[in-house]
Scaffold this motif. Structure first.
Motif, PDB file in Angstrom:
ATOM      1  N   ASP A  70       0.815  -1.207   0.000  1.00 13.55           N
ATOM      2  CA  ASP A  70       0.000   0.000   0.000  1.00 13.55           C
ATOM      3  C   ASP A  70       0.850   1.260   0.000  1.00 13.55           C
ATOM      4  N   ASP A  71       2.049   1.176   0.544  1.00 11.62           N
ATOM      5  CA  ASP A  71       2.953   2.311   0.529  1.00 11.62           C
ATOM      6  C   ASP A  71       3.402   2.631  -0.887  1.00 11.62           C
ATOM      7  N   GLU A  72       3.371   1.622  -1.756  1.00  8.91           N
ATOM      8  CA  GLU A  72       3.781   1.789  -3.146  1.00  8.91           C
ATOM      9  C   GLU A  72       2.626   2.224  -4.041  1.00  8.91           C
ATOM     10  N   VAL A  73       1.398   2.157  -3.547  1.00 10.87           N
ATOM     11  CA  VAL A  73       0.222   2.468  -4.357  1.00 10.87           C
ATOM     12  C   VAL A  73       0.215   3.953  -4.704  1.00 10.87           C
ATOM     13  N   ASP A  74      -0.054   4.230  -5.952  1.00 10.17           N
ATOM     14  CA  ASP A  74      -0.164   5.602  -6.425  1.00 10.17           C
ATOM     15  C   ASP A  74      -1.328   6.279  -5.711  1.00 10.17           C
ATOM     16  N   GLU A  75      -1.137   7.523  -5.306  1.00  9.30           N
ATOM     17  CA  GLU A  75      -2.187   8.248  -4.589  1.00  9.30           C
ATOM     18  C   GLU A  75      -3.455   8.383  -5.418  1.00  9.30           C
ATOM     19  N   GLU A  76      -3.330   8.340  -6.734  1.00  3.44           N
ATOM     20  CA  GLU A  76      -4.493   8.457  -7.614  1.00  3.44           C
ATOM     21  C   GLU A  76      -5.275   7.150  -7.705  1.00  3.44           C
ATOM     22  N   ALA A  77      -4.642   6.066  -7.333  1.00  4.33           N
ATOM     23  CA  ALA A  77      -5.256   4.741  -7.468  1.00  4.33           C
ATOM     24  C   ALA A  77      -6.325   4.530  -6.404  1.00  4.33           C
ATOM     25  N   GLU A  78      -6.915   3.376  -6.477  1.00  2.00           N
ATOM     26  CA  GLU A  78      -7.924   2.970  -5.510  1.00  2.00           C
ATOM     27  C   GLU A  78      -7.375   3.096  -4.090  1.00  2.00           C
ATOM     28  N   ALA A  79      -8.220   3.477  -3.151  1.00  2.00           N
ATOM     29  CA  ALA A  79      -7.791   3.681  -1.761  1.00  2.00           C
ATOM     30  C   ALA A  79      -7.184   2.398  -1.187  1.00  2.00           C
ATOM     31  N   PRO A  80      -5.965   2.483  -0.645  1.00  6.06           N
ATOM     32  CA  PRO A  80      -5.314   1.298  -0.085  1.00  6.06           C
ATOM     33  C   PRO A  80      -5.905   0.904   1.258  1.00  6.06           C
ATOM     34  N   GLN A  81      -5.645  -0.352   1.670  1.00  5.36           N
ATOM     35  CA  GLN A  81      -6.079  -0.844   2.974  1.00  5.36           C
ATOM     36  C   GLN A  81      -4.881  -0.761   3.917  1.00  5.36           C
ATOM     37  N   VAL A  82      -4.560   0.432   4.347  1.00 11.56           N
ATOM     38  CA  VAL A  82      -3.364   0.661   5.152  1.00 11.56           C
ATOM     39  C   VAL A  82      -3.534   0.129   6.566  1.00 11.56           C
ATOM     40  N   ARG A  83      -2.532  -0.612   7.031  1.00 11.54           N
ATOM     41  CA  ARG A  83      -2.448  -1.029   8.423  1.00 11.54           C
ATOM     42  C   ARG A  83      -1.593   0.007   9.109  1.00 11.54           C
ATOM     43  N   ASP A  84      -2.098   0.595  10.178  1.00 12.69           N
ATOM     44  CA  ASP A  84      -1.280   1.602  10.836  1.00 12.69           C
ATOM     45  C   ASP A  84      -0.184   0.945  11.664  1.00 12.69           C
ATOM     46  N   LEU A  85       0.804   1.733  11.992  1.00 10.31           N
ATOM     47  CA  LEU A  85       1.986   1.237  12.680  1.00 10.31           C
ATOM     48  C   LEU A  85       1.648   0.635  14.033  1.00 10.31           C
ATOM     49  N   SER A  86       0.730   1.245  14.756  1.00 10.03           N
ATOM     50  CA  SER A  86       0.381   0.704  16.075  1.00 10.03           C
ATOM     51  C   SER A  86      -0.217  -0.693  15.952  1.00 10.03           C
ATOM     52  N   THR A  87      -0.986  -0.955  14.905  1.00 15.36           N
ATOM     53  CA  THR A  87      -1.555  -2.287  14.685  1.00 15.36           C
ATOM     54  C   THR A  87      -0.452  -3.300  14.394  1.00 15.36           C
ATOM     55  N   LEU A  88       0.499  -2.933  13.536  1.00 17.19           N
ATOM     56  CA  LEU A  88       1.587  -3.850  13.216  1.00 17.19           C
ATOM     57  C   LEU A  88       2.442  -4.157  14.441  1.00 17.19           C
ATOM     58  N   VAL A  89       2.725  -3.149  15.247  1.00 18.90           N
ATOM     59  CA  VAL A  89       3.514  -3.360  16.463  1.00 18.90           C
ATOM     60  C   VAL A  89       2.739  -4.234  17.447  1.00 18.90           C
ATOM     61  N   ALA A  90       1.446  -3.974  17.594  1.00 16.16           N
ATOM     62  CA  ALA A  90       0.622  -4.781  18.498  1.00 16.16           C
ATOM     63  C   ALA A  90       0.550  -6.233  18.022  1.00 16.16           C
ATOM     64  N   GLU A  91       0.395  -6.450  16.721  1.00 15.28           N
ATOM     65  CA  GLU A  91       0.370  -7.814  16.192  1.00 15.28           C
ATOM     66  C   GLU A  91       1.702  -8.514  16.430  1.00 15.28           C
ATOM     67  N   TYR A  92       2.802  -7.796  16.262  1.00  9.30           N
ATOM     68  CA  TYR A  92       4.128  -8.372  16.513  1.00  9.30           C
ATOM     69  C   TYR A  92       4.231  -8.813  17.973  1.00  9.30           C
ATOM     70  N   LYS A  93       3.804  -7.945  18.880  1.00 10.97           N
ATOM     71  CA  LYS A  93       3.855  -8.276  20.308  1.00 10.97           C
ATOM     72  C   LYS A  93       2.982  -9.491  20.614  1.00 10.97           C
ATOM     73  N   LEU A  94       1.792  -9.560  20.022  1.00 12.15           N
ATOM     74  CA  LEU A  94       0.893 -10.684  20.248  1.00 12.15           C
ATOM     75  C   LEU A  94       1.504 -11.982  19.695  1.00 12.15           C
ATOM     76  N   CYS A  95       2.144 -11.906  18.543  1.00 13.18           N
ATOM     77  CA  CYS A  95       2.835 -13.087  17.992  1.00 13.18           C
ATOM     78  C   CYS A  95       3.930 -13.544  18.950  1.00 13.18           C
ATOM     79  N   ALA A  96       4.687 -12.599  19.483  1.00 14.73           N
ATOM     80  CA  ALA A  96       5.763 -12.947  20.414  1.00 14.73           C
ATOM     81  C   ALA A  96       5.208 -13.625  21.659  1.00 14.73           C
ATOM     82  N   VAL A  97       4.067 -13.164  22.136  1.00 17.21           N
ATOM     83  CA  VAL A  97       3.436 -13.785  23.302  1.00 17.21           C
ATOM     84  C   VAL A  97       2.999 -15.205  22.960  1.00 17.21           C
ATOM     85  N   MET A  98       2.359 -15.378  21.812  1.00 13.76           N
ATOM     86  CA  MET A  98       1.837 -16.688  21.431  1.00 13.76           C
ATOM     87  C   MET A  98       2.933 -17.686  21.084  1.00 13.76           C
TER      88      MET A  98
END
Length: 119
Positions: A70-98
C-alpha cells in the motif's frame, strides 16, 4: 530528515524493505515507551479474530506485506487498505506472546512471499 509517507515505510521497493521494516517493528514492539506513544494497548480490539490463532505469523506477515504494498500504491489509485503502525507493532507483540519469540527470518520470508503474491 526524510518524512515518512504512506504507511511510513519510506521510499524503497517493497521487496528490499522487508528486513528493515521487520527490524523496526520489532524494535518498537520491544520498547514500552514506543508502545505507549503509539497507543498499542487496545490497538487490536476489533482487528484480530480467531483466525489469528491458526497461524499468527502468517497473519502478521500478510499485514506487513499489505502495508508495504500500500505504501507503493499511487495516490491516484484505488484507496489502499493501510495497516497503521500501532496495529503492526501490536500484532508483533501478540505473535511474540503466542510463539514465545518471533522468528524474524521466517517472518521476512513470509512477507516477501506476500509482497510478491500481491504484486
Amino acid at each position: 530528515m526524510q518524512r515518512a509517507t504512506g504507511s511510513g515505510f519510506g521510499g524503497w521497493d517493497a521487496l528490499t524493505r522487508v528486513e528493515d521494516t521487520i527490524s523496526k517493528i520489532a524494535k518498537l514492539a520491544a520498547s514500552e515507551e514506543a508502545c505507549r506513544l503509539l497507543g498499542v494497548d487496545g490497538a487490536l480490539i476489533d482487528q484480530v479474530d480467531a483466525a489469528f490463532l491458526n497461524d499468527p505469523l502468517e497473519w502478521l506477515a500478510n499485514d506487513i506485506a499489505t502495508a508495504l504494498r500500500d505504501d507503493e500504491v499511487d495516490e491516484e489509485a484505488e484507496a489502499p487498505q493501510v495497516r497503521d503502525l500501532s496495529t503492526l507493532v501490536a500484532e508483533y507483540k501478540l505473535c511474540a506472546v503466542m510463539l514465545g519469540a518471533v522468528n524474524e527470518a521466517d517472518l521476512a520470508e513470509r512477507v516477501r512471499a506476500g509482497v510478491a503474491e500481491q504484486a
